[in-house]
Design a protein around this motif. Structure first.
Motif, PDB file in Angstrom:
ATOM      1  N   VAL A   1       0.876  -1.165  -0.055  1.00 48.59           N
ATOM      2  CA  VAL A   1      -0.057  -0.049   0.060  1.00 48.59           C
ATOM      3  C   VAL A   1       0.858   1.155   0.127  1.00 48.59           C
ATOM      4  O   VAL A   1       0.608   2.059  -0.720  1.00 48.59           O
ATOM      5  N   PHE A   2       2.061   1.108   0.810  1.00 48.15           N
ATOM      6  CA  PHE A   2       2.770   2.348   0.995  1.00 48.15           C
ATOM      7  C   PHE A   2       3.554   2.645  -0.328  1.00 48.15           C
ATOM      8  O   PHE A   2       3.444   3.794  -0.735  1.00 48.15           O
ATOM      9  N   VAL A   3       4.068   1.430  -1.012  1.00 43.22           N
ATOM     10  CA  VAL A   3       4.762   1.666  -2.240  1.00 43.22           C
ATOM     11  C   VAL A   3       3.886   2.337  -3.301  1.00 43.22           C
ATOM     12  O   VAL A   3       4.185   3.072  -4.342  1.00 43.22           O
ATOM     13  N   HIS A   4       2.433   1.814  -3.276  1.00 41.04           N
ATOM     14  CA  HIS A   4       1.621   2.247  -4.257  1.00 41.04           C
ATOM     15  C   HIS A   4       1.319   3.600  -4.269  1.00 41.04           C
ATOM     16  O   HIS A   4       1.426   4.268  -5.127  1.00 41.04           O
ATOM     17  N   ALA A   5       0.961   3.848  -2.877  1.00 39.85           N
ATOM     18  CA  ALA A   5       0.771   5.295  -2.824  1.00 39.85           C
ATOM     19  C   ALA A   5       1.838   6.319  -3.002  1.00 39.85           C
ATOM     20  O   ALA A   5       1.728   7.360  -3.631  1.00 39.85           O
ATOM     21  N   GLN A   6       3.023   5.818  -2.732  1.00 41.25           N
ATOM     22  CA  GLN A   6       4.335   6.611  -3.272  1.00 41.25           C
ATOM     23  C   GLN A   6       4.541   7.026  -4.605  1.00 41.25           C
ATOM     24  O   GLN A   6       4.685   7.795  -5.240  1.00 41.25           O
ATOM     25  N   ARG A   7       4.353   5.836  -5.162  1.00 41.66           N
ATOM     26  CA  ARG A   7       4.322   5.910  -6.603  1.00 41.66           C
ATOM     27  C   ARG A   7       3.230   6.864  -7.570  1.00 41.66           C
ATOM     28  O   ARG A   7       3.627   7.445  -8.320  1.00 41.66           O
ATOM     29  N   GLN A   8       1.871   6.598  -6.800  1.00 36.63           N
ATOM     30  CA  GLN A   8       0.900   7.494  -7.332  1.00 36.63           C
ATOM     31  C   GLN A   8       1.436   8.815  -7.347  1.00 36.63           C
ATOM     32  O   GLN A   8       0.871   9.987  -8.009  1.00 36.63           O
ATOM     33  N   ALA A   9       1.877   9.274  -5.940  1.00 36.21           N
ATOM     34  CA  ALA A   9       2.103  10.541  -5.565  1.00 36.21           C
ATOM     35  C   ALA A   9       3.348  11.168  -6.333  1.00 36.21           C
ATOM     36  O   ALA A   9       3.387  12.107  -6.920  1.00 36.21           O
ATOM     37  N   ASP A  10       4.299  10.367  -6.755  1.00 34.43           N
ATOM     38  CA  ASP A  10       5.377  10.680  -7.806  1.00 34.43           C
ATOM     39  C   ASP A  10       5.013  10.908  -9.203  1.00 34.43           C
ATOM     40  O   ASP A  10       5.427  11.849  -9.522  1.00 34.43           O
ATOM     41  N   ARG A  11       3.904  10.143  -9.480  1.00 34.91           N
ATOM     42  CA  ARG A  11       3.556  10.304 -10.924  1.00 34.91           C
ATOM     43  C   ARG A  11       2.701  11.595 -10.936  1.00 34.91           C
ATOM     44  O   ARG A  11       2.896  12.285 -11.985  1.00 34.91           O
ATOM     45  N   LEU A  12       1.997  11.905  -9.963  1.00 36.16           N
ATOM     46  CA  LEU A  12       1.233  13.125  -9.827  1.00 36.16           C
ATOM     47  C   LEU A  12       2.183  14.447  -9.694  1.00 36.16           C
ATOM     48  O   LEU A  12       1.955  15.279 -10.419  1.00 36.16           O
ATOM     49  N   ALA A  13       3.218  14.382  -8.826  1.00 35.03           N
ATOM     50  CA  ALA A  13       4.244  15.277  -8.757  1.00 35.03           C
ATOM     51  C   ALA A  13       4.853  15.686 -10.088  1.00 35.03           C
ATOM     52  O   ALA A  13       5.140  16.662 -10.769  1.00 35.03           O
TER      53      ALA A  13
END
Length: 352
Positions: free
Chosen positions: A129-141
Motif C-alpha cells: 500500500v505504501f509503495v503504491h501510494a508513493q508511486r502515485q504521488a510521484d506520478r502526480l508530482a
C-alpha cells in the motif's frame, strides 16, 4: 496512521496492566510506554537517529510485554517514509520476524500457523500500500511539474511575442521604409531610423526586465497602468481614453492588460491597414475592460487562424483566460475590428 499508533500503544499498555497489575516490570513498562509516545511526536531535524531510537525503545517494550508487538505497523510506515527502499525493506523484514517471535510467546498452544502467516502478510500488505501510494504521488508530482513547465513555456513565448518580437518586427518595417526613402527623402529616412533606435532601446529594457522579473518595462518604477497605456498609445499613434473610476489592480492583471494592448496594436500596425486606432480602459464594479478598436480592413473571426509567429489572437485569449477573463471579437471584412478583453479586478486566488 499516527492515531492508530497511539490507539495500539494505549491498548497494549491497558492489556499489560489488566493482566499484570503493577507487577515487578510494571513501572518499567509504563515509563517506556510514555517515553515511546513522547519520542513518536518529538520534532527532530534528523529522522534517521529518531527512527532507530523509537524502534529500539519499542523492541525493549516488546521484550518486556509481547503485546506491544501490535504497534509494529505504524512503525513500519515510519521506516518506509524515512529510509531508502532497500534499507526500508530490510527493516520491515527484521521487525516482522521480531513480531512473530513476540506473538508466539503469547500463546500456550505451541506453534500457531496463524501467528506465523498473519504478521508477514500484514507487513506485505502495508508495504505494498505504501509503495503504491508513493508511486502515485510521484506520478502526480511529475505530471504537475510537466504541466507547470508547459504553462511557463507558453507564458514566456507570449511575453517574448508581445514585446521583443513585436519590437523587432517594427524595427524591420521602419528600416525597410528608411531604405526605400533614403535617396528621395533623407529627412524621413532619418526619422525612421531614429524611431527604430527608440524601439531598440525599449526592447533592450524589456530584455533586461525579463532577466529581472518578466514584468513589462512600461510598468517599471511604479508607473500606473493608465500611464503605461497612454505612452503605448502615443507610440502607436492611437487614441487613449479611461472610463470609470480607476482602482488598484493586481500586478498580474496590469501586466496582462498592457501585454494584450501591445499585441493588439502590433496586429493593427502589421495587418489591419488602418488609419486610426483607439484604446479604451473601462473600470466597472468588479471587472476592468480593455477595448482596442481600429478602422482597418477587418476579418472574419470565425475563419481567423494562427499567424506564422504562432501567437496574436490566441495569445490574447490565453492571457485573458489565465486571469478568469474573456475575449470578444467584433469584426467583418472591410468594417474594422474591435477587441474587447474583460478581466475580473479581483484575482482568482483572492475570491471566496
Amino acid at each position: 496512521m499516527h492515531a492508530a499508533f497511539f490507539a495500539l500503544l494505549g491498548a497494549s499498555l491497558a492489556r499489560f496492566l489488566l493482566r499484570h497489575p503493577w507487577a515487578e516490570l510494571g513501572p518499567w513498562v509504563v515509563a517506556l510506554s510514555v517515553a515511546l509516545a513522547v519520542l513518536y511526536v518529538l520534532p527532530v531535524p534528523h529522522r534517521l537517529p529518531w527512527l532507530f531510537t523509537v524502534v529500539a525503545v519499542w523492541m525493549v517494550l516488546v521484550v518486556l510485554a509481547p503485546s506491544f508487538a501490535l504497534c509494529a505497523v505504524p512503525l513500519l510506515y515510519a521506516g518506509l517514509r524515512t529510509l531508502p527502499p532497500r534499507a526500508a525493506l530490510v527493516l520491515v523484514t527484521l521487525l516482522t520476524v521480531f513480531v512473530v517471535a513476540a506473538l508466539l510467546q503469547l500463546t500456550d498452544a505451541g506453534v500457531d500457523p496463524v501467528l506465523l502467516v498473519a504478521p508477514p502478510a500484514a507487513a506485505a500488505i502495508a508495504t505494498a500500500v505504501f509503495v503504491h501510494a508513493q508511486r502515485q504521488a510521484d506520478r502526480l508530482a511529475a505530471t504537475e511539474r510537466r504541466e507547470g513547465t508547459l504553462a511557463e513555456r507558453q507564458r514566456l513565448s507570449m511575453e517574448i511575442h508581445d514585446s521583443l518580437a513585436q519590437g523587432l518586427s517594427s524595427q524591420q518595417m521602419l528600416l525597410q521604409a528608411a531604405e526605400r526613402t533614403w535617396d528621395s527623402d533623407p529627412a524621413a529616412a532619418r526619422r525612421h531610423v531614429r524611431t527604430a533606435e527608440s524601439i531598440a532601446e525599449r526592447g533592450l529594457a524589456e530584455a533586461r526586465r525579463f532577466v529581472h522579473d518578466l514584468a513589462p518595462a512600461d510598468l517599471a518604477g511604479g508607473v500606473g497602468l493608465e500611464e503605461a497605456l497612454r505612452a503605448l498609445a502615443a507610440r502607436e499613434s492611437a487614441h487613449f481614453r479611461v472610463d470609470g473610476t480607476p482602482v488598484a489592480l493586481p500586478e498580474r492583471v496590469r501586466s496582462a492588460l498592457l501585454r494584450i494592448a501591445q499585441g493588439a496594436l502590433a496586429n493593427v500596425r502589421e495587418h489591419a491597414d488602418a488609419t486610426s486606432a483607439a484604446l479604451t480602459l473601462t473600470y466597472l464594479d468588479d471587472q476592468v475592460v480593455l477595448d482596442i478598436a481600429d478602422d482597418g480592413r477587418g476579418f472574419d473571426p470565425r475563419t481567423a487562424r494562427r499567424g506564422v509567429r504562432g501567437h496574436g489572437l490566441p495569445a490574447i485569449r490565453a492571457r485573458a483566460e489565465q486571469l478568469g477573463g474573456t475575449l470578444t471579437i467584433e469584426s467583418a471584412p472591410g468594417e474594422g475590428t474591435v477587441l474587447s478583453v474583460s478581466i475580473p479586478s479581483i484575482p482568482l486566488e483572492s475570491r471566496p
